[in-house]
Design a protein around this motif. Sequence first.
Motif, PDB file in Angstrom:
ATOM      1  N   PRO A   9     -24.809  38.026  15.367  1.00 49.28           N
ATOM      2  CA  PRO A   9     -23.660  38.634  16.021  1.00 49.28           C
ATOM      3  C   PRO A   9     -22.893  39.514  15.041  1.00 49.28           C
ATOM      4  CG  PRO A   9     -23.281  36.300  15.582  1.00 49.28           C
ATOM      5  CD  PRO A   9     -24.719  36.575  15.315  1.00 49.28           C
ATOM      6  N   ARG A  10     -22.355  40.619  15.540  1.00 50.42           N
ATOM      7  CA  ARG A  10     -21.724  41.597  14.653  1.00 50.42           C
ATOM      8  C   ARG A  10     -20.204  41.552  14.746  1.00 50.42           C
ATOM      9  NH1 ARG A  10     -24.764  47.247  14.830  1.00 50.42           N
ATOM     10  NH2 ARG A  10     -23.550  47.404  12.916  1.00 50.42           N
ATOM     11  N   ASP A  11     -19.651  40.353  14.920  1.00 50.80           N
ATOM     12  CA  ASP A  11     -18.202  40.225  14.985  1.00 50.80           C
ATOM     13  C   ASP A  11     -17.584  39.968  13.615  1.00 50.80           C
ATOM     14  OD1 ASP A  11     -19.063  37.684  14.512  1.00 50.80           O
ATOM     15  OD2 ASP A  11     -18.046  36.759  16.222  1.00 50.80           O
ATOM     16  N   GLY A  12     -18.399  39.953  12.570  1.00 52.35           N
ATOM     17  CA  GLY A  12     -17.879  39.766  11.218  1.00 52.35           C
ATOM     18  C   GLY A  12     -17.725  38.320  10.812  1.00 52.35           C
ATOM     19  N   THR A  13     -18.073  37.381  11.680  1.00 52.48           N
ATOM     20  CA  THR A  13     -17.884  35.965  11.374  1.00 52.48           C
ATOM     21  C   THR A  13     -18.671  35.553  10.144  1.00 52.48           C
ATOM     22  OG1 THR A  13     -17.538  35.479  13.712  1.00 52.48           O
ATOM     23  CG2 THR A  13     -18.071  33.626  12.286  1.00 52.48           C
ATOM     24  N   ALA A  14     -19.935  35.976  10.062  1.00 56.68           N
ATOM     25  CA  ALA A  14     -20.784  35.591   8.932  1.00 56.68           C
ATOM     26  C   ALA A  14     -20.260  36.185   7.627  1.00 56.68           C
ATOM     27  CB  ALA A  14     -22.222  36.027   9.188  1.00 56.68           C
ATOM     28  N   THR A  15     -19.822  37.439   7.666  1.00 55.58           N
ATOM     29  CA  THR A  15     -19.286  38.083   6.464  1.00 55.58           C
ATOM     30  C   THR A  15     -18.021  37.386   5.997  1.00 55.58           C
ATOM     31  OG1 THR A  15     -20.192  40.224   7.126  1.00 55.58           O
ATOM     32  CG2 THR A  15     -18.416  40.242   5.494  1.00 55.58           C
ATOM     33  N   ARG A  16     -17.160  37.079   6.916  1.00 51.83           N
ATOM     34  CA  ARG A  16     -15.909  36.382   6.584  1.00 51.83           C
ATOM     35  C   ARG A  16     -16.204  35.036   5.931  1.00 51.83           C
ATOM     36  NH1 ARG A  16     -10.895  37.100   8.859  1.00 51.83           N
ATOM     37  NH2 ARG A  16      -9.409  35.394   8.587  1.00 51.83           N
ATOM     38  N   ALA A  17     -17.150  34.313   6.499  1.00 46.54           N
ATOM     39  CA  ALA A  17     -17.506  32.999   5.959  1.00 46.54           C
ATOM     40  C   ALA A  17     -18.081  33.127   4.553  1.00 46.54           C
ATOM     41  CB  ALA A  17     -18.501  32.303   6.884  1.00 46.54           C
ATOM     42  N   ARG A  18     -18.916  34.157   4.330  1.00 41.60           N
ATOM     43  CA  ARG A  18     -19.491  34.362   2.997  1.00 41.60           C
ATOM     44  C   ARG A  18     -18.396  34.673   1.972  1.00 41.60           C
ATOM     45  NH1 ARG A  18     -23.231  37.678   5.534  1.00 41.60           N
ATOM     46  NH2 ARG A  18     -22.377  39.503   4.450  1.00 41.60           N
ATOM     47  N   LEU A  19     -17.437  35.488   2.364  1.00 43.86           N
ATOM     48  CA  LEU A  19     -16.330  35.812   1.466  1.00 43.86           C
ATOM     49  C   LEU A  19     -15.524  34.568   1.119  1.00 43.86           C
ATOM     50  CD1 LEU A  19     -15.208  39.160   3.137  1.00 43.86           C
ATOM     51  CD2 LEU A  19     -15.915  38.928   0.739  1.00 43.86           C
ATOM     52  N   LEU A  20     -15.238  33.747   2.113  1.00 46.57           N
ATOM     53  CA  LEU A  20     -14.471  32.528   1.881  1.00 46.57           C
ATOM     54  C   LEU A  20     -15.253  31.533   1.024  1.00 46.57           C
ATOM     55  CD1 LEU A  20     -12.876  32.074   5.417  1.00 46.57           C
ATOM     56  CD2 LEU A  20     -11.633  32.529   3.288  1.00 46.57           C
ATOM     57  N   ASP A  21     -16.548  31.409   1.301  1.00 45.16           N
ATOM     58  CA  ASP A  21     -17.377  30.493   0.514  1.00 45.16           C
ATOM     59  C   ASP A  21     -17.417  30.926  -0.953  1.00 45.16           C
ATOM     60  OD1 ASP A  21     -17.955  28.980   2.737  1.00 45.16           O
ATOM     61  OD2 ASP A  21     -19.915  29.902   3.096  1.00 45.16           O
ATOM     62  N   ALA A  22     -17.622  32.223  -1.172  1.00 44.81           N
ATOM     63  CA  ALA A  22     -17.680  32.740  -2.542  1.00 44.81           C
ATOM     64  C   ALA A  22     -16.337  32.570  -3.242  1.00 44.81           C
ATOM     65  CB  ALA A  22     -18.086  34.210  -2.530  1.00 44.81           C
ATOM     66  N   ALA A  43     -20.188  38.179  -5.368  1.00 44.16           N
ATOM     67  CA  ALA A  43     -20.782  36.860  -5.121  1.00 44.16           C
ATOM     68  C   ALA A  43     -21.137  36.660  -3.657  1.00 44.16           C
ATOM     69  CB  ALA A  43     -19.820  35.767  -5.581  1.00 44.16           C
ATOM     70  N   SER A  44     -20.400  37.320  -2.775  1.00 46.79           N
ATOM     71  CA  SER A  44     -20.645  37.167  -1.340  1.00 46.79           C
ATOM     72  C   SER A  44     -21.678  38.166  -0.819  1.00 46.79           C
ATOM     73  CB  SER A  44     -19.336  37.349  -0.561  1.00 46.79           C
ATOM     74  OG  SER A  44     -18.864  38.688  -0.677  1.00 46.79           O
ATOM     75  N   GLY A  45     -22.059  39.141  -1.659  1.00 49.29           N
ATOM     76  CA  GLY A  45     -22.987  40.178  -1.206  1.00 49.29           C
ATOM     77  C   GLY A  45     -22.369  41.062  -0.150  1.00 49.29           C
ATOM     78  N   SER A  46     -21.061  41.261  -0.258  1.00 51.89           N
ATOM     79  CA  SER A  46     -20.345  42.047   0.742  1.00 51.89           C
ATOM     80  C   SER A  46     -19.875  43.359   0.129  1.00 51.89           C
ATOM     81  CB  SER A  46     -19.167  41.225   1.274  1.00 51.89           C
ATOM     82  OG  SER A  46     -18.520  41.883   2.330  1.00 51.89           O
ATOM     83  N   SER A  47     -18.857  43.954   0.722  1.00 49.15           N
ATOM     84  CA  SER A  47     -18.340  45.230   0.239  1.00 49.15           C
ATOM     85  C   SER A  47     -16.817  45.181   0.196  1.00 49.15           C
ATOM     86  CB  SER A  47     -18.773  46.376   1.161  1.00 49.15           C
ATOM     87  OG  SER A  47     -18.164  46.237   2.430  1.00 49.15           O
ATOM     88  N   LYS A  48     -16.233  46.122  -0.530  1.00 48.74           N
ATOM     89  CA  LYS A  48     -14.777  46.186  -0.624  1.00 48.74           C
ATOM     90  C   LYS A  48     -14.167  46.450   0.749  1.00 48.74           C
ATOM     91  CE  LYS A  48     -11.108  48.252  -3.433  1.00 48.74           C
ATOM     92  NZ  LYS A  48     -10.812  49.187  -4.558  1.00 48.74           N
ATOM     93  N   GLY A  49     -14.821  47.307   1.513  1.00 50.04           N
ATOM     94  CA  GLY A  49     -14.313  47.595   2.857  1.00 50.04           C
ATOM     95  C   GLY A  49     -14.321  46.367   3.736  1.00 50.04           C
ATOM     96  N   ALA A  50     -15.382  45.565   3.622  1.00 52.95           N
ATOM     97  CA  ALA A  50     -15.464  44.344   4.426  1.00 52.95           C
ATOM     98  C   ALA A  50     -14.382  43.355   4.006  1.00 52.95           C
ATOM     99  CB  ALA A  50     -16.840  43.710   4.277  1.00 52.95           C
ATOM    100  N   PHE A  51     -14.159  43.257   2.692  1.00 56.53           N
ATOM    101  CA  PHE A  51     -13.122  42.333   2.210  1.00 56.53           C
ATOM    102  C   PHE A  51     -11.770  42.671   2.818  1.00 56.53           C
ATOM    103  CE2 PHE A  51      -9.689  41.019  -0.515  1.00 56.53           C
ATOM    104  CZ  PHE A  51     -10.030  39.726  -0.910  1.00 56.53           C
ATOM    105  N   PHE A  52     -11.371  43.938   2.714  1.00 53.23           N
ATOM    106  CA  PHE A  52     -10.041  44.319   3.190  1.00 53.23           C
ATOM    107  C   PHE A  52      -9.982  44.472   4.709  1.00 53.23           C
ATOM    108  CE2 PHE A  52      -9.657  45.448  -1.322  1.00 53.23           C
ATOM    109  CZ  PHE A  52      -8.470  44.782  -1.599  1.00 53.23           C
ATOM    110  N   HIS A  53     -11.128  44.461   5.349  1.00 54.25           N
ATOM    111  CA  HIS A  53     -11.131  44.377   6.808  1.00 54.25           C
ATOM    112  C   HIS A  53     -10.695  42.989   7.261  1.00 54.25           C
ATOM    113  CE1 HIS A  53     -12.411  44.768  10.991  1.00 54.25           C
ATOM    114  NE2 HIS A  53     -13.098  43.644  10.837  1.00 54.25           N
TER     115      HIS A  53
END
Length: 206
Positions: A9-22, A43-53
């Motif tokens: 799913p592309r609602d950002g749930t997985a990215t958010r969880a990865r950021l919090l876990d990291a 550490a989360s394998g994400s991006s700056k834009g995703a973080f501040f989103h």
Amino acid sequence: MVWNNGFMPRDGTATRARLLDAAEQLIEQNGFAATRVDQIIAASGSSKGAFFHHFDSKQSLARELVSRYVDADLRLLDQGLAAVAAIDGELERPVAFLRFYEQWAADLVSEESACLYIAVLTERDLLDDATLAEVDRAVVAWRNGFAALLRPALAVRGLPIAPDELADHLFATFEGAYLMCRAARSPEPMRQQLRVLRQMVEALLD
């Protein structure tokens, strides 16, 4: 969860969880001030834009991270309360409650375990009232939950001990044992300290 078409799913749930876990892992290891946003992103394998989103700031992330940690902590409390709910006897329930955590102590910690509460409270000036209120939510819930078991047991024995203050020893034992486990590089101090607390309460109520 994977959808039937094979896409996440592309609602950002997985990215958010990865950021919090990291963030949780890095903050527990290095402290809040020493953990940089770019480290969390890497550490989360994400991006700056995703973080501040997902988070307005590093403090915003800390607040949500602590809230998530408290929710998980209180689920652990609920498990212990549920495990002793059917026990018949005011004197037996507090001891069984402590024994529940003593038996699971090795699963609660590892040699690298740390506690997020300790990590954030040692840098109190960097945190806002909302984050500190979340930690207090955990302290109060554990106090109220254990005190509810202690109060009738202390009354049966006629002991002039404040149940709330005695109940706080469990939270203090958890936090102190986390530090001991990290220093000893072993999960054994958690089991030892929970056992001693259980023995003390058992002797008190005997």
